[in-house]
Design an enzyme around this catalytic site. Structure first.
Site, PDB file in Angstrom:
ATOM      1  CB  CYS A  78      19.757   8.147   2.680  1.00  0.00           C
ATOM      2  SG  CYS A  78      18.623   9.233   3.506  1.00  0.00           S
TER       3      CYS A  78
ATOM      4  NE  ARG B 200      20.230   2.982  -0.055  1.00  0.00           N
ATOM      5  CZ  ARG B 200      20.168   1.796   0.510  1.00  0.00           C
ATOM      6  NH1 ARG B 200      20.142   0.719  -0.211  1.00  0.00           N
ATOM      7  NH2 ARG B 200      20.129   1.676   1.817  1.00  0.00           N
TER       8      ARG B 200
ATOM      9  CD1 TRP C  29      12.291   8.361   0.905  1.00  0.00           C
ATOM     10  CD2 TRP C  29      12.441   8.342   3.135  1.00  0.00           C
ATOM     11  NE1 TRP C  29      11.055   8.041   1.407  1.00  0.00           N
ATOM     12  CE2 TRP C  29      11.118   8.027   2.771  1.00  0.00           C
ATOM     13  CE3 TRP C  29      12.761   8.395   4.483  1.00  0.00           C
ATOM     14  CZ2 TRP C  29      10.121   7.758   3.704  1.00  0.00           C
ATOM     15  CZ3 TRP C  29      11.767   8.125   5.426  1.00  0.00           C
ATOM     16  CH2 TRP C  29      10.468   7.800   5.027  1.00  0.00           C
TER      17      TRP C  29
ATOM     18  CG  ASN D 214      20.993   4.941   4.801  1.00  0.00           C
ATOM     19  OD1 ASN D 214      19.868   5.327   5.108  1.00  0.00           O
ATOM     20  ND2 ASN D 214      21.238   3.710   4.395  1.00  0.00           N
ATOM     21  N   GLY D 215      20.398   6.684   7.757  1.00  0.00           N
ATOM     22  CA  GLY D 215      19.987   6.168   9.065  1.00  0.00           C
ATOM     23  C   GLY D 215      19.459   7.298   9.919  1.00  0.00           C
TER      24      GLY D 215
ATOM     25  CD  GLU E  82       2.782  -7.340  -4.064  1.00  0.00           C
ATOM     26  OE1 GLU E  82       2.675  -7.054  -2.862  1.00  0.00           O
ATOM     27  OE2 GLU E  82       3.677  -6.899  -4.792  1.00  0.00           O
TER      28      GLU E  82
ATOM     29  CE  LYS F 218       4.169  -3.591  -6.470  1.00  0.00           C
ATOM     30  NZ  LYS F 218       4.671  -4.375  -5.440  1.00  0.00           N
TER      31      LYS F 218
ATOM     32  CD  GLU G  18       4.356  -0.289  -4.107  1.00  0.00           C
ATOM     33  OE1 GLU G  18       5.062   0.071  -3.157  1.00  0.00           O
ATOM     34  OE2 GLU G  18       4.428  -1.434  -4.592  1.00  0.00           O
TER      35      GLU G  18
ATOM     36  CG  HIS H 186     -18.642  -9.156   8.361  1.00  0.00           C
ATOM     37  ND1 HIS H 186     -19.674  -9.539   9.189  1.00  0.00           N
ATOM     38  CD2 HIS H 186     -18.250 -10.267   7.697  1.00  0.00           C
ATOM     39  CE1 HIS H 186     -19.879 -10.841   9.034  1.00  0.00           C
ATOM     40  NE2 HIS H 186     -19.037 -11.309   8.128  1.00  0.00           N
TER      41      HIS H 186
ATOM     42  CE  LYS I 175      13.731  -2.676  -5.147  1.00  0.00           C
ATOM     43  NZ  LYS I 175      12.299  -2.966  -5.177  1.00  0.00           N
TER      44      LYS I 175
HETATM   45  C1  G6P Z   1       9.626  -1.075   0.679  1.00  0.00           C
HETATM   46  C2  G6P Z   1       9.519  -1.422  -0.785  1.00  0.00           C
HETATM   47  C3  G6P Z   1       8.626  -2.641  -0.976  1.00  0.00           C
HETATM   48  C4  G6P Z   1       9.144  -3.804  -0.154  1.00  0.00           C
HETATM   49  C5  G6P Z   1       9.295  -3.423   1.320  1.00  0.00           C
HETATM   50  C6  G6P Z   1      10.058  -4.474   2.090  1.00  0.00           C
HETATM   51  O1  G6P Z   1       8.401  -0.623   1.153  1.00  0.00           O
HETATM   52  O2  G6P Z   1       9.002  -0.335  -1.514  1.00  0.00           O
HETATM   53  O3  G6P Z   1       8.590  -3.004  -2.341  1.00  0.00           O
HETATM   54  O4  G6P Z   1       8.263  -4.878  -0.264  1.00  0.00           O
HETATM   55  O5  G6P Z   1      10.049  -2.207   1.439  1.00  0.00           O
HETATM   56  O6  G6P Z   1      11.371  -4.505   1.617  1.00  0.00           O
HETATM   57  P1  G6P Z   1      12.311  -5.752   1.616  1.00  0.00           P
HETATM   58  O7  G6P Z   1      13.561  -5.279   0.942  1.00  0.00           O
HETATM   59  O8  G6P Z   1      12.556  -6.079   3.066  1.00  0.00           O
HETATM   60  O9  G6P Z   1      11.638  -6.855   0.898  1.00  0.00           O
END
Ligand code: G6P
Length: 614
Positions: A2, A27, A77, A103-104, A486, A490, A493, A509, A609
């Site tokens: 948010c 956000r 969000w 937000n929260g 990673e 990527k 997502e 396994h 994010k």
């Molecule tokens: C969200 C973002 C990711 C990020 C993660 C942790 O899921 O989409 O890209 O790695 O949060 O966020 P931070 O700001 O703590 O690295």
């Protein structure tokens, strides 16, 4: 999660709020809204719409339709209540006099809502936020107190995490801002004041910002901002100057922020690494840990979420290899529920791009409570995690807007590698030659990354070959396994393709049973010492019908081509740094695949994010 923005000044507020919200859309983007005090109608005007910000913006003609020079805005969000016009913020009190953006999460909202319903207050939304608006009005009207006191009474009753922007029609020259466990910053302009979830929303208008602390309240007018502590005693807020350029938060001709940020990585790495290598030695300005304290450490914990956690997984290999200190990597969301063993000889390395991730923050506090020493690696200057840590190393990647992180990941990794070298040097656990070999290679990383980026068309071609697969496996060993985590994240997502990463040795396994004709396997074989084993795994999956896209270093291309269907290469570098280069083609691959599948790359569904809820 948010985004909040607020403006009070001498210009029409709505276009400024929409502009700020545009920069905060990362956000949350399931609905948006604004509340403005209209001088013409002498009341609050609230406009909200489900969907992307553009829907709202079109509805109010870029803000032109709303007069008034004070207002609040929100991009959502959803947590409580599905995305809808009604559940969008601002939420207003029953008389329409008080509007709130939030937000929260208000954890005890159900109990407060029940109380208000008993008092005859009608509710229109399913949100926890409406409770705040209604409760403020309840105290304001029933107890006949002024608006600040009414807000104070609400704060004493609500539990949870919140950043709130509050506008009251009876006080149309001011905004109220409150924060607890959710980010909120204040912007000091000329003849105007701002509140926002982050700097990007207001950088166009002012560079002078103040970071609100928990339990603080601020009253914003066009003439300035007065802050108060939890006892409502006035306090002085330190004003910081933000020195990055507005372009850094704009697309600058690129179609997507993600692509722009991928391309910015060499520069980000230069900013992050170069000032920290002086005369052939790692150099950290004002490093808070003394050599004696470093020698005294008996354990390192790395705590983070998402991609930052993946940096920790690579970091474990590199830190243990160089320092011989045992390193444990934990998901921040698990950390505080697993009785972590932390004491004053434990260094807890907290990694976070945003510096606001709620689980990471909670883990940090738990580690602190247990007596650990907290060193954070953070991108956003002045963020909550940075401020609560004993020591911060900033990544200096610049603002990252795309939900899927790229340049923050690369710079976080560089900082961890520098830290490993720094400690190892003090502990005497690294050979002189290896120390210099790694450092020399670190200086070459940006250039080598540029070389990979200049071959991006090859990756685009591979993406065109594979974009219609619906399930992908990433396999690798050691740092290649960490890299696979990673790469897989990527891809899934932003392209919504089911994707998983496995340590190659685990294939037998269970996972190998999923390999059939045409299954795409991305085989990571950059780590030279285990190249033969990587190759053996390629053969294994190919013989079961898999289509193998392999990643290796330039000098192993020919060998890899003997068995893989397609091969991507990266330049040679020191073993420890392979993931720093290897991640770039994987980011590009995910990007192009998502592009070809028509996905909304910068705003993938259901994601945000900055995850400020548990
Ligand atoms: C969200 C973002 C990711 C990020 C993660 C942790 O899921 O989409 O890209 O790695 O949060 O966020 P931070 O700001 O703590 O690295």
């Amino acid at each position: 999660m948010c985004g909040i923005v607020g403006y009070v000044g001498q210009e029409q507020a709505a276009p400024i709020l929409l502009d700020g919200l545009k920069r905060l859309e990362y956000r949350g983007y399931d609905s948006a809204g604004v509340a403005i005090y209209s001088e013409k109608y002498q009341k609050l005007q609230v406009e909200k719409a489900k969907g992307r910000l553009q829907v709202l913006s079109d509805m109010i003609r870029g803000g032109e339709d709303l007069d008034g020079m004070v207002g609040i805005g929100h991009t959502r969000w959803a947590t409580h209540g599905a995305p809808s016009d009604v559940n969008a913020h601002p939420q207003v009190s029953r008389s329409g006099k008080i509007a709130v953006v939030h937000n929260g999460i208000i954890e005890n909202y159900a109990e407060l809502k029940a109380f208000l319903i008993e008092q005859g207050v009608p509710f229109t939304s399913q949100t926890d936020t409406e409770v705040v608006a209604q409760l403020i009005e309840y105290f304001y009207e029933t107890d006949q107190v002024d608006i600040l006191e009414a807000v104070g009474r609400v704060l004493r009753r609500i539990e949870g995490a919140y950043a709130l922007g509050i506008l009251c029609a009876d006080k149309p020259d001011q905004l109220i801002a409150v924060r607890k466990d959710s980010p909120l910053i204040l912007g000091y302009g000329k003849g105007c004041s701002f509140l926002a979830s982050d700097v990007t929303a207001i950088i166009k208008y002012t560079r002078e910002v103040g970071y609100m602390d928990d339990d603080e309240l601020a009253v914003l007018t066009k003439d300035g901002i007065q802050c108060y502590n939890h006892l409502m005693q006035p306090i002085e807020k330190e004003i910081s100057h933000v020195d990055w350029e507005i372009d850094a938060a704009e697309k600058g001709g690129y179609e997507h922020f993600m692509f722009k940020e991928i391309m910015e990585q060499p520069e980000a790495l230069r900013r992050c690494i170069f000032p920290r290598i002086r005369e052939g030695e790692v150099y950290f300005e004002d490093f808070g840990l003394t050599e004696e304290e470093i020698r005294h450490l008996k354990k390192i914990y790395i705590v983070a979420c998402g991609s930052s956690y993946h940096v920790g997984v690579v970091g474990k290999y590199n830190l243990e290899r160089l320092t011989r200190i045992p390193v444990e990597v934990a998901l921040a969301s698990e950390f505080r529920y697993m009785s972590p063993i932390v004491d004053e000889r434990t260094l807890v390395v907290v990694i976070s791009q945003s510096g606001e991730t709620l689980d990471t923050m909670a883990a940090l506090r738990e580690a602190k409570r247990l007596g650990g020493r907290i060193l954070s690696i953070v991108n956003v200057v002045g963020s909550s995690i940075a401020r609560e840590s004993d020591q911060v190393l900033y990544t200096w990647a610049g603002p990252e807007i795309a939900v899927a992180t790229t340049k923050a990941y690369s710079t976080q990794m560089a900082v961890v590698d520098l830290l490993a070298l720094y400690f190892a040097r003090i502990l005497g656990t690294v050979e002189e030659s290896e120390y210099h070999a790694v450092l020399d290679e670190m200086l070459l990383l940006p250039g080598k990354m540029e070389a990979i980026l200049s071959n991006k068309d090859d990756i685009q071609y591979f993406a065109s070959q594979y974009f219609n697969h619906d399930s992908v496996f990433f396999i690798g060993r050691n740092v290649d396994y960490a890299l696979g985590l990673e790469g897989s994240l990527k891809l899934k997502e932003i392209s919504y393709i089911h994707s998983e990463a496995y340590a190659s040795g685990e294939l037998k396994h269970g996972t190998i049973s999923l390999i059939e004709d045409g299954t795409l396997v991305v085989a990571l074989g950059t780590y030279g010492k285990l190249f033969d084993k990587a190759m053996a795994n390629v053969v294994e999956v190919r013989s079961r019908g898999a289509d193998v896209l392999a990643l290796t270093t330039e000098n192993r291309r020919e060998d890899m081509e003997k068995n893989a269907n397609a091969v991507i290469t990266i330049p040679e570098t020191h073993d420890m740094l392979l993931p720093s280069l290897g991640v770039v083609p994987l980011q590009l691959f995910a990007y192009y695949v998502a592009l070809m599948r028509g996905c909304d790359i910068d705003k993938p569904r259901n994601l945000a994010k900055s995850v400020t809820v548990e």
